[in-house]
Design a protein around this motif. Structure first.
Motif, PDB file in Angstrom:
ATOM      1  N   ILE A   1      -1.350  -9.825 -10.301  1.00 21.61           N
ATOM      2  CA  ILE A   1      -0.999  -8.677  -9.469  1.00 21.61           C
ATOM      3  C   ILE A   1      -1.367  -7.403 -10.226  1.00 21.61           C
ATOM      4  O   ILE A   1      -0.804  -7.113 -11.283  1.00 21.61           O
ATOM      5  N   ILE A   2      -2.333  -6.669  -9.675  1.00 16.80           N
ATOM      6  CA  ILE A   2      -2.760  -5.428 -10.308  1.00 16.80           C
ATOM      7  C   ILE A   2      -2.640  -4.273  -9.325  1.00 16.80           C
ATOM      8  O   ILE A   2      -2.412  -4.476  -8.126  1.00 16.80           O
ATOM      9  N   GLU A   3      -2.766  -3.063  -9.837  1.00 14.34           N
ATOM     10  CA  GLU A   3      -2.738  -1.872  -8.992  1.00 14.34           C
ATOM     11  C   GLU A   3      -4.125  -1.248  -8.993  1.00 14.34           C
ATOM     12  O   GLU A   3      -4.795  -1.204 -10.018  1.00 14.34           O
ATOM     13  N   VAL A   4      -4.544  -0.816  -7.815  1.00 13.33           N
ATOM     14  CA  VAL A   4      -5.830  -0.157  -7.649  1.00 13.33           C
ATOM     15  C   VAL A   4      -5.571   1.133  -6.877  1.00 13.33           C
ATOM     16  O   VAL A   4      -4.950   1.110  -5.815  1.00 13.33           O
ATOM     17  N   GLY A   5      -6.037   2.248  -7.425  1.00 13.10           N
ATOM     18  CA  GLY A   5      -5.828   3.543  -6.791  1.00 13.10           C
ATOM     19  C   GLY A   5      -7.113   4.105  -6.219  1.00 13.10           C
ATOM     20  O   GLY A   5      -8.162   4.062  -6.866  1.00 13.10           O
ATOM     21  N   THR A   6      -7.034   4.627  -4.989  1.00 15.38           N
ATOM     22  CA  THR A   6      -8.194   5.225  -4.345  1.00 15.38           C
ATOM     23  C   THR A   6      -7.874   6.642  -3.884  1.00 15.38           C
ATOM     24  O   THR A   6      -6.718   6.986  -3.645  1.00 15.38           O
ATOM     25  N   ILE A   7      -8.923   7.442  -3.750  1.00 12.57           N
ATOM     26  CA  ILE A   7      -8.809   8.784  -3.173  1.00 12.57           C
ATOM     27  C   ILE A   7      -9.875   8.918  -2.092  1.00 12.57           C
ATOM     28  O   ILE A   7     -10.893   8.221  -2.122  1.00 12.57           O
ATOM     29  N   GLN A   8      -9.625   9.784  -1.134  1.00 10.34           N
ATOM     30  CA  GLN A   8     -10.581  10.046  -0.055  1.00 10.34           C
ATOM     31  C   GLN A   8     -11.351  11.323  -0.358  1.00 10.34           C
ATOM     32  O   GLN A   8     -10.749  12.354  -0.653  1.00 10.34           O
ATOM     33  N   ARG A   9     -12.677  11.257  -0.307  1.00 15.34           N
ATOM     34  CA  ARG A   9     -13.532  12.425  -0.517  1.00 15.34           C
ATOM     35  C   ARG A   9     -14.776  12.311   0.355  1.00 15.34           C
ATOM     36  O   ARG A   9     -15.509  11.318   0.261  1.00 15.34           O
TER      37      ARG A   9
ATOM     38  N   VAL B   1       0.869  -1.177   0.000  1.00 14.63           N
ATOM     39  CA  VAL B   1       0.000   0.000   0.000  1.00 14.63           C
ATOM     40  C   VAL B   1       0.903   1.223   0.000  1.00 14.63           C
ATOM     41  O   VAL B   1       1.766   1.366   0.867  1.00 14.63           O
ATOM     42  N   ILE B   2       0.705   2.092  -0.983  1.00 14.81           N
ATOM     43  CA  ILE B   2       1.567   3.255  -1.147  1.00 14.81           C
ATOM     44  C   ILE B   2       0.695   4.509  -1.124  1.00 14.81           C
ATOM     45  O   ILE B   2      -0.181   4.672  -1.980  1.00 14.81           O
ATOM     46  N   VAL B   3       0.945   5.375  -0.148  1.00 18.22           N
ATOM     47  CA  VAL B   3       0.239   6.640  -0.063  1.00 18.22           C
ATOM     48  C   VAL B   3       1.077   7.672  -0.812  1.00 18.22           C
ATOM     49  O   VAL B   3       2.195   7.974  -0.417  1.00 18.22           O
ATOM     50  N   GLN B   4       0.538   8.180  -1.897  1.00 11.96           N
ATOM     51  CA  GLN B   4       1.273   9.103  -2.756  1.00 11.96           C
ATOM     52  C   GLN B   4       1.076  10.553  -2.296  1.00 11.96           C
ATOM     53  O   GLN B   4       0.100  10.876  -1.625  1.00 11.96           O
ATOM     54  N   SER B   5       1.966  11.419  -2.735  1.00  9.20           N
ATOM     55  CA  SER B   5       1.900  12.827  -2.363  1.00  9.20           C
ATOM     56  C   SER B   5       0.690  13.531  -2.962  1.00  9.20           C
ATOM     57  O   SER B   5       0.260  14.568  -2.458  1.00  9.20           O
ATOM     58  N   ASP B   6       0.100  12.979  -4.020  1.00  8.40           N
ATOM     59  CA  ASP B   6      -1.075  13.596  -4.650  1.00  8.40           C
ATOM     60  C   ASP B   6      -2.386  13.190  -3.974  1.00  8.40           C
ATOM     61  O   ASP B   6      -3.465  13.556  -4.431  1.00  8.40           O
ATOM     62  N   GLY B   7      -2.296  12.422  -2.897  1.00 12.16           N
ATOM     63  CA  GLY B   7      -3.484  12.015  -2.161  1.00 12.16           C
ATOM     64  C   GLY B   7      -4.065  10.682  -2.579  1.00 12.16           C
ATOM     65  O   GLY B   7      -4.994  10.197  -1.948  1.00 12.16           O
ATOM     66  N   MET B   8      -3.530  10.088  -3.630  1.00 14.46           N
ATOM     67  CA  MET B   8      -4.017   8.779  -4.050  1.00 14.46           C
ATOM     68  C   MET B   8      -3.277   7.690  -3.283  1.00 14.46           C
ATOM     69  O   MET B   8      -2.084   7.794  -3.051  1.00 14.46           O
ATOM     70  N   THR B   9      -4.024   6.675  -2.880  1.00 17.56           N
ATOM     71  CA  THR B   9      -3.433   5.505  -2.239  1.00 17.56           C
ATOM     72  C   THR B   9      -3.472   4.373  -3.246  1.00 17.56           C
ATOM     73  O   THR B   9      -4.525   4.059  -3.792  1.00 17.56           O
ATOM     74  N   MET B  10      -2.310   3.776  -3.508  1.00 17.03           N
ATOM     75  CA  MET B  10      -2.212   2.677  -4.459  1.00 17.03           C
ATOM     76  C   MET B  10      -2.123   1.358  -3.689  1.00 17.03           C
ATOM     77  O   MET B  10      -1.269   1.199  -2.817  1.00 17.03           O
ATOM     78  N   TYR B  11      -3.034   0.461  -4.003  1.00 11.22           N
ATOM     79  CA  TYR B  11      -3.037  -0.887  -3.446  1.00 11.22           C
ATOM     80  C   TYR B  11      -2.500  -1.818  -4.522  1.00 11.22           C
ATOM     81  O   TYR B  11      -3.018  -1.837  -5.640  1.00 11.22           O
ATOM     82  N   ILE B  12      -1.477  -2.587  -4.187  1.00 12.98           N
ATOM     83  CA  ILE B  12      -0.887  -3.537  -5.117  1.00 12.98           C
ATOM     84  C   ILE B  12      -1.167  -4.928  -4.553  1.00 12.98           C
ATOM     85  O   ILE B  12      -0.793  -5.225  -3.410  1.00 12.98           O
ATOM     86  N   GLY B  13      -1.828  -5.750  -5.346  1.00 10.85           N
ATOM     87  CA  GLY B  13      -2.156  -7.073  -4.841  1.00 10.85           C
ATOM     88  C   GLY B  13      -2.840  -7.924  -5.890  1.00 10.85           C
ATOM     89  O   GLY B  13      -3.049  -7.494  -7.033  1.00 10.85           O
ATOM     90  N   PRO B  14      -3.227  -9.133  -5.492  1.00 10.20           N
ATOM     91  CA  PRO B  14      -3.818 -10.078  -6.443  1.00 10.20           C
ATOM     92  C   PRO B  14      -5.313  -9.846  -6.645  1.00 10.20           C
ATOM     93  O   PRO B  14      -6.037  -9.506  -5.708  1.00 10.20           O
ATOM     94  N   ASP B  15      -5.749 -10.036  -7.895  1.00  9.85           N
ATOM     95  CA  ASP B  15      -7.189 -10.111  -8.136  1.00  9.85           C
ATOM     96  C   ASP B  15      -7.616 -11.543  -7.820  1.00  9.85           C
ATOM     97  O   ASP B  15      -6.818 -12.360  -7.348  1.00  9.85           O
ATOM     98  N   ARG B  16      -8.855 -11.877  -8.077  1.00  4.58           N
ATOM     99  CA  ARG B  16      -9.339 -13.221  -7.726  1.00  4.58           C
ATOM    100  C   ARG B  16      -8.675 -14.317  -8.533  1.00  4.58           C
ATOM    101  O   ARG B  16      -8.649 -15.477  -8.118  1.00  4.58           O
ATOM    102  N   ALA B  17      -8.060 -13.981  -9.682  1.00  2.52           N
ATOM    103  CA  ALA B  17      -7.351 -14.969 -10.499  1.00  2.52           C
ATOM    104  C   ALA B  17      -5.868 -15.030 -10.148  1.00  2.52           C
ATOM    105  O   ALA B  17      -5.133 -15.820 -10.722  1.00  2.52           O
ATOM    106  N   GLY B  18      -5.425 -14.187  -9.215  1.00  4.37           N
ATOM    107  CA  GLY B  18      -4.028 -14.202  -8.793  1.00  4.37           C
ATOM    108  C   GLY B  18      -3.122 -13.252  -9.556  1.00  4.37           C
ATOM    109  O   GLY B  18      -1.929 -13.210  -9.299  1.00  4.37           O
TER     110      GLY B  18
END
Length: 85
Positions: free
Chosen positions: A50-58, A31-48
């Motif tokens: 490894i993908i990246e998913v980015g979230t923001i808080q609002r 889990v990487i919290v970036q300076s632009d406010g996005m948090t990147m989650y790196i991990g497996p999807d259900r098929a295994g």
């Protein structure tokens, strides 16, 4: 207080199922919290894959705004940081 999780269309544009995006967040290996406010989650999807998913808080919600496979090397090489919730 738990944070509401919302998935928006930009995260779905590459065709990922919502369940896969949620799986990455729940099972993140990095889990990487970036300076632009996005948090990147790196991990497996259900098929295994490894993908990246980015979230923001609002407004008390965590918004899933980005998803990409394969996860980029710059995120795989990052040192892990503590997950914020």
């Amino acid at each position: 207080m738990s944070t509401e999780l919302v998935i928006i269309d930009s995260a779905r544009k590459r065709g990922y199922a919502d369940d896969d995006l949620l799986h990455v967040i729940a099972k993140a290996i990095r889990v990487i919290v970036q300076s632009d406010g996005m948090t990147m989650y790196i991990g497996p999807d259900r098929a295994g894959r490894i993908i990246e998913v980015g979230t923001i808080q609002r407004n008390g919600r965590e918004i899933v705004a980005h998803a990409m496979y394969p996860a980029r090397e710059k995120y795989l090489a990052e040192k892990p940081r503590r997950r914020r919730r």
